[in-house]
Enzyme design. Sequence first.
Site, PDB file in Angstrom:
ATOM      1  N   ASP A 248      41.033  41.458  37.748  1.00  0.00           N
ATOM      2  CA  ASP A 248      40.537  40.583  38.802  1.00  0.00           C
ATOM      3  C   ASP A 248      40.996  39.140  38.618  1.00  0.00           C
ATOM      4  OD1 ASP A 248      39.178  42.539  40.133  1.00  0.00           O
ATOM      5  OD2 ASP A 248      37.209  42.064  39.291  1.00  0.00           O
ATOM      6  N   LYS A 270      40.231  39.103  44.199  1.00  0.00           N
ATOM      7  CA  LYS A 270      39.675  38.730  45.498  1.00  0.00           C
ATOM      8  C   LYS A 270      39.337  37.246  45.470  1.00  0.00           C
ATOM      9  CE  LYS A 270      37.257  43.189  45.943  1.00  0.00           C
ATOM     10  NZ  LYS A 270      37.222  43.608  44.540  1.00  0.00           N
TER      11      LYS A 270
END
Length: 467
Positions: A248, A270
Site C-alpha cells: 500500500d 490508494k
Amino acid sequence: METLPIFMKLRDRPCLVVGGGEIASRKVSLLEKAGASVTVVSPELHPTLAKSLAEGRIRHLASVFEPAQLDGAVLVIAATDDAEVNRAVSREAQARNIPVNVVDAPELCTFIVPSIVDRSPLLVAVSSGGTAPVLARMLRTRIETLIPATYGRLAAFAAEFREAVKQRFSTGQQRRIFWEDVFQGVIGEQVLSGQEEAARHAMQQVLSGRGELHHGEVYLVGGGPGDPDLLTFRALRLMQQADVCVYDKLVSKEVMALVRRDAELIYVGKSRDQHTLPQEDINQLLVRLAKEGKRVLRLKGGDPFIFGRGGEEIETLMENGIPFQVVPGITAANGVSSYAGIPLTHRDYAQSCLFTTGHLKDGSVNLDWDALVRPNQTVVIYMGLVGLPEICRQMVAHGAPENLPIAIVQQGTTQRQRVVEGTLATLPGLVERAGLRAPCLIIVGQVVRLREKLAWFAPSPEVVSAG
C-alpha cells in the site's frame, strides 16, 4: 578449534554445584532446565536457591567443600568467590575424570558453559572458549532475534512425524529434501503461527499421497507506522521469504527496503479519489497469486485490522480456501502519538480513547460528532488531512470548546515527521501555512498539552525541512 561443542544428557543424573550465591543460582537453574539432579554445597544459600530447596528441586549440603562430595557426580561447577576453593574443586574433579567448570576461570575448566539460545528441543550454543564471554553473549542476543520463539514447536512437530517420514522415503536425500520443503512451506508456517492442528492434517494428507506439499499462501502483515525498528520479528521473517509483495501507499520506504530483494513488487496504493486497484480486485489478486503457488506478502501500513480492510481480504481468502496468516502491526495511533510525545490516555486528562477516520465526501465528514466531543477522552483521526477544517468546525458546532488542543502529525515515526499543534480554532490555518502532506494523523484532546514536556523524538532538521 580449541574446544569441541557437545550436548550432554543430564536428566536425572547427579550434578554438583559448589557455591551458594547468585552466580551459583544461575548455574543451578541451567542444570534444572536440563533435568539434572542437583546438589548444592554451601554454608548459606541465595534466596533463589533456598526457594528451590524448599520446593524439593535441589539437595543442599550445608558445609564447606570436601573432595568426598564429588563421589558419584557426573558434572561439577565451582561458583564460589574463594579462588582457593575453586582451584581445589577443579583439581579434585580432574583427578576423578569428572567434567568441571569454574566460573570466570577458563584455565581451571575442562568444559565451558556456552551462551544458549533455547528453543527447546532446538538449542543453539555460542562460546568463545572462555576468552570473551561478553562477546559470546552479544552474539547470542543477535541470534535470539533471528530465530522465532516458535521454532521449538517446529522441531517438536518434526519429531512427531519423523518415523512416518522414514517409512515414506527410503533414502536420506529424499528425506532431507522433503523436510526442507516442509520447513520452508505452508506446513512450517502453520506450525510457526500456532495452527498446529491444520499443519498435522496437511502433513498426514501429504504423507498419504492425498495432499500437495507445494501450494501458495498469503501473509497479511502490518508494516507499522513507518519506522522499520517497530516491525515484529514475525513480520520481518515473512517479508524476507515472500515471492511477491502486494503493498500500500502507507508503507514507508524504509520498511519496503526490508522486503526480500528478488520479490516481485505490486503497488496497489490508494489515495483520495484515486485507487490503483479497487478493493475487490485486490482481493482477487491475492487469490490468483496464491493459486499460482506463490508466497504472497500483503503488506499494509499500520495494523491490517485497524482501518486497513484486512478483514475483507481474508474473507475472500477463506472463501477460496487459501492458507493465510495475519501479523499485527503497531497502528498509527499508538506509534505516531508515542513519537510525537502525546500519550493517548493520562490520569489527569483522558480516561478513554476513540479512533475514527476523517474521509471527506461531498464536502462533508460523516461522523458521530456527539461521541467525538465528550470530555475526558482523546480522539484520534486517521486520514483526516483534507477534511481537517470541516472536522474542527463540526466539533465546535457540537459543543467542543474552540480552545481544545489538537495536533496533526505528518509521516510520524520517520525522519520526515512534522508536528503542528494548535486548537480547534487555529489548527486549519496553521496546517495550510505549513504545507503538510499525507499521511497525517490528527490527535484531539487535553493530552496534546503534554507534548511540550514529553516530546522526545527529534528528526534530522535537514530531512524535515526538505519534506
